[in-house]
Design a protein around this motif. Structure first.
Motif, mmCIF file in Angstrom:
data_model
loop_
_atom_site.group_PDB
_atom_site.id
_atom_site.type_symbol
_atom_site.label_atom_id
_atom_site.label_comp_id
_atom_site.label_asym_id
_atom_site.label_seq_id
_atom_site.Cartn_x
_atom_site.Cartn_y
_atom_site.Cartn_z
ATOM 1 N N GLN A 142 9.542 -0.089 4.172
ATOM 2 C CA GLN A 142 9.722 -1.197 2.862
ATOM 3 C C GLN A 142 8.446 -2.484 3.225
ATOM 4 O O GLN A 142 9.276 -3.339 4.468
ATOM 5 N N VAL A 143 7.431 -2.611 3.285
ATOM 6 C CA VAL A 143 6.816 -4.116 2.878
ATOM 7 C C VAL A 143 6.788 -4.762 2.436
ATOM 8 O O VAL A 143 6.746 -4.289 0.828
ATOM 9 N N ASN A 144 7.037 -6.413 2.869
ATOM 10 C CA ASN A 144 6.820 -6.780 1.403
ATOM 11 C C ASN A 144 6.259 -7.574 0.900
ATOM 12 O O ASN A 144 5.030 -7.400 1.673
ATOM 13 N N ASP A 145 5.708 -7.658 -0.682
ATOM 14 C CA ASP A 145 4.264 -7.905 -1.549
ATOM 15 C C ASP A 145 3.561 -8.516 -0.763
ATOM 16 O O ASP A 145 2.195 -8.483 -1.095
ATOM 17 N N LEU A 146 3.980 -9.450 -0.229
ATOM 18 C CA LEU A 146 3.537 -10.937 0.382
ATOM 19 C C LEU A 146 2.538 -10.521 1.610
ATOM 20 O O LEU A 146 1.543 -10.830 2.025
ATOM 21 N N GLN A 147 2.749 -9.062 2.317
ATOM 22 C CA GLN A 147 2.330 -8.860 3.778
ATOM 23 C C GLN A 147 0.736 -8.307 3.144
ATOM 24 O O GLN A 147 -0.320 -6.999 3.838
ATOM 25 N N ARG A 148 0.490 -8.453 1.567
ATOM 26 C CA ARG A 148 -1.355 -7.531 0.734
ATOM 27 C C ARG A 148 -1.962 -7.518 1.866
ATOM 28 O O ARG A 148 -1.996 -8.985 2.011
ATOM 29 N N GLY A 149 -2.332 -6.967 1.582
ATOM 30 C CA GLY A 149 -4.261 -7.156 3.171
ATOM 31 C C GLY A 149 -3.765 -7.915 4.548
ATOM 32 O O GLY A 149 -4.984 -8.423 5.395
ATOM 33 N N ASN A 150 -3.180 -7.962 4.900
ATOM 34 C CA ASN A 150 -2.498 -7.679 6.438
ATOM 35 C C ASN A 150 -2.707 -6.539 7.550
ATOM 36 O O ASN A 150 -2.991 -5.136 7.398
ATOM 37 N N PRO A 151 -4.337 -6.869 8.489
ATOM 38 C CA PRO A 151 -4.494 -6.033 8.642
ATOM 39 C C PRO A 151 -3.416 -5.064 10.057
ATOM 40 O O PRO A 151 -4.375 -3.546 9.825
ATOM 41 N N LEU A 152 -2.756 -6.027 9.768
ATOM 42 C CA LEU A 152 -1.671 -4.417 10.719
ATOM 43 C C LEU A 152 -1.514 -3.322 10.020
ATOM 44 O O LEU A 152 -1.107 -2.808 10.609
ATOM 45 N N LEU A 153 -1.459 -3.759 8.939
ATOM 46 C CA LEU A 153 -1.133 -2.270 8.036
ATOM 47 C C LEU A 153 -2.017 -1.262 8.232
ATOM 48 O O LEU A 153 -0.691 0.075 7.607
ATOM 49 N N ALA A 154 -3.021 -1.347 8.683
ATOM 50 C CA ALA A 154 -4.046 -0.179 8.735
ATOM 51 C C ALA A 154 -3.310 0.392 10.382
ATOM 52 O O ALA A 154 -3.712 1.859 10.568
ATOM 53 N N SER A 155 -2.593 -0.174 11.226
ATOM 54 C CA SER A 155 -2.161 0.408 12.622
ATOM 55 C C SER A 155 -0.715 1.029 12.467
ATOM 56 O O SER A 155 -0.396 1.672 13.427
ATOM 57 N N ILE A 156 -0.685 0.871 10.637
ATOM 58 C CA ILE A 156 0.856 1.838 10.542
ATOM 59 C C ILE A 156 0.346 3.267 10.204
ATOM 60 O O ILE A 156 0.158 3.138 8.796
ATOM 61 N N ARG A 157 0.035 4.382 11.097
ATOM 62 C CA ARG A 157 -0.052 5.365 10.721
ATOM 63 C C ARG A 157 0.595 7.055 10.781
ATOM 64 O O ARG A 157 0.976 7.718 10.147
ATOM 65 N N ASN A 158 1.838 6.752 11.715
ATOM 66 C CA ASN A 158 3.224 7.503 11.452
ATOM 67 C C ASN A 158 4.163 7.871 10.732
ATOM 68 O O ASN A 158 4.455 8.633 11.272
ATOM 69 N N VAL A 159 4.461 7.311 9.740
ATOM 70 C CA VAL A 159 5.317 7.113 9.342
ATOM 71 C C VAL A 159 4.939 6.011 8.397
ATOM 72 O O VAL A 159 3.653 5.239 8.168
ATOM 73 N N ARG A 160 5.251 6.911 6.639
ATOM 74 C CA ARG A 160 5.211 6.149 5.852
ATOM 75 C C ARG A 160 5.865 4.869 4.896
ATOM 76 O O ARG A 160 6.865 4.227 6.025
ATOM 77 N N TRP A 161 4.973 4.020 4.437
ATOM 78 C CA TRP A 161 5.625 2.259 4.189
ATOM 79 C C TRP A 161 5.004 2.432 2.296
ATOM 80 O O TRP A 161 4.263 2.879 1.849
#
Length: 266
Positions: free
Chosen positions: A70-89
């Motif tokens: 689960q990702v906090n909605d405030l993290q929208r636009g964080n480039p880190l999300l593009a690096s989370i590839r092997n698990v669903r979020w």
């Protein structure tokens, strides 16, 4: 005989009324039991979406799932999300941490550049967690060259807030940390615990490789030249440089690690 043969062939080729009724009944049952195209598509869609598949896209589910970060909605636009590839979020608006990786585990994310601009930010975020979550990770992205002073400040906040710091030197590394923590959510601690060989060379290698740039080959070289850890500790930096593969910088680091006091006087 001809009539008998004809009757036999006719009875074979043409079903009786009972046979017709049975086939008609089977056809009706099959027609009733066969789902419509819309129903089949809905079933297929439900089946395909229920299976966990690694993706970098948000899945949209807000409820806790053992298969979704689960990702906090405030993290929208964080480039880190593009690096989370092997698990669903999935994005969630009703969580306090930046990432929820388990029922009792969470992550707060902080880059050192952001901390320099807003030094009070992380303390407020840690305070907002209250006493929730037993595993509280502070994932710090070292995106500046000089991070010594900011890390001291962050370490103090983490210590007071009962947070565990994980330091990443790239966004990909930070993403791997999140993935690993999620994947090991239900694993026993032994699965990620470091395994040290219960031999003299294993313990010696574990101790010396903690010094920066010293590898296992260097440990074998030092052991063959000095015989024991005591011999290495008594050797000067000049003597250490006589070993193949041990340069001046590596020798100075080894000498300092074995001769500096463990507790620094204030």
């Amino acid at each position: 005989m001809q009539d008998a043969a004809l009757d036999l062939s006719t009875s074979t080729l043409q079903p009786t009324k009972i046979q017709k009724d049975a086939s008609t009944s089977r056809g009706t049952d099959a027609q009733q039991s066969t789902p419509s195209f819309t129903t089949a598509r809905a079933i297929a869609t439900t089946t395909s979406t229920s299976a966990p598949q690694p993706t970098s896209r948000p899945s949209g589910s807000r409820n806790y799932s053992s298969q979704v970060v689960q990702v906090n909605d405030l993290q929208r636009g964080n480039p880190l999300l593009a690096s989370i590839r092997n698990v669903r979020w999935s994005f969630a608006k009703d969580i306090v941490p930046d990432y929820v990786i388990g029922r009792t585990a969470c992550i707060l994310y902080l880059s050192i550049k952001y901390h320099r601009l807003h030094p009070e930010y992380i303390a407020k975020r840690v305070e907002g967690l209250g006493k929730s979550y037993s595993l509280r990770v502070l994932l710090v992205f070292a995106d500046t060259d000089d991070s010594k002073l900011p890390l001291r400040e962050i370490n103090r906040v983490a210590l007071l807030g009962n947070m565990t710091i994980l330091l990443a030197w790239s966004l990909d590394e930070a993403g791997r940390y999140i993935e690993a923590l999620k994947m090991y959510e239900h694993r026993p601690p032994d699965a990620i615990k470091e395994r040290i060989e219960d031999t003299y060379m294993g313990r010696l290698s574990n101790a010396l490789t903690s010094v920066r740039s010293v590898n296992k080959t260097d440990v074998l070289t030092l052991a063959s030249n000095f015989g024991s850890f005591e011999g290495m500790a008594k050797a000067g930096a000049d003597e250490l440089t006589l070993c193949p593969g041990i340069g001046d910088l590596k020798a100075q680091r080894l000498f300092k690690a074995m001769n500096d006091p463990f507790v620094q006087n204030p």
